[in-house]
Design an enzyme around this catalytic site. Structure first.
Site: not given
Length: 173
Positions: A9, A13-14, A50, A53-54
């Protein structure tokens, strides 16, 4: 059982979030294989955000080129992302005379070695060729390389998902 999933994507876009959610639905302790090189302080901060967050259930591997050197048998692996990984192959060569055919052959061979392992691979990639044609020759060559590699991975994938504005659209599998 070996499985290859491609999530593609546009920017923001996610794709990565979707890949991470999918990995966590398949494994309590997935692997996150980061292919980017950290080239400045801002990018280093992005990497740290990141990783935080994971969370601790993830095994983080930073590998810019030789993904297959890691034993991933029996694991669920998010490879994020093909675009940055390809840029590493692209710029391994002399910047003035980049042979995209050689870069593509090397990337395909490394992809084949990696995915020969008995694991579930979730690849994230960008659709950079969806926009206009660049006036810059290097950018045009990289866009060609990216498009051809995306086609190769999609052909070998069991599933392909296109992310559009945070919505997953299954296009294969």
């Amino acid at each position: 059982m070996r499985k290859v999933i491609l999530i593609t994507g546009g920017q923001r876009s996610g794709k990565s979030s979707y890949a991470e959610e999918m990995a966590l639905s398949l494994s309590e302790n997935p692997v996150y294989m980061a292919t980017a090189r950290v080239w400045d302080e801002e990018f280093l901060e992005r990497v740290k955000r990141h990783q935080e967050r994971r969370g601790p259930q993830w095994t983080n591997i930073e590998e810019p080129i030789y993904l297959s050197e890691h034993d991933l048998r029996g694991r669920v692996v998010v490879v994020d992302c093909i675009t940055l990984w390809l840029s590493n192959f692209f710029f391994l060569q002399n910047d003035n005379n980049i042979d995209i055919n050689l870069a593509l052959a090397d990337a395909k061979a490394e992809f084949d070695r990696l995915t020969s392992q008995d694991a579930t691979f979730i690849f994230v990639t960008n659709e950079i060729g969806s926009g206009g044609v660049s006036e810059n020759a290097v950018q045009r060559r990289f866009t060609d390389l990216q498009g051809w590699m995306n086609q190769y991975v999609a052909h070998h994938a069991d599933e392909v998902v296109l992310m559009v504005s945070g919505i997953a659209v299954k296009i294969k599998g």
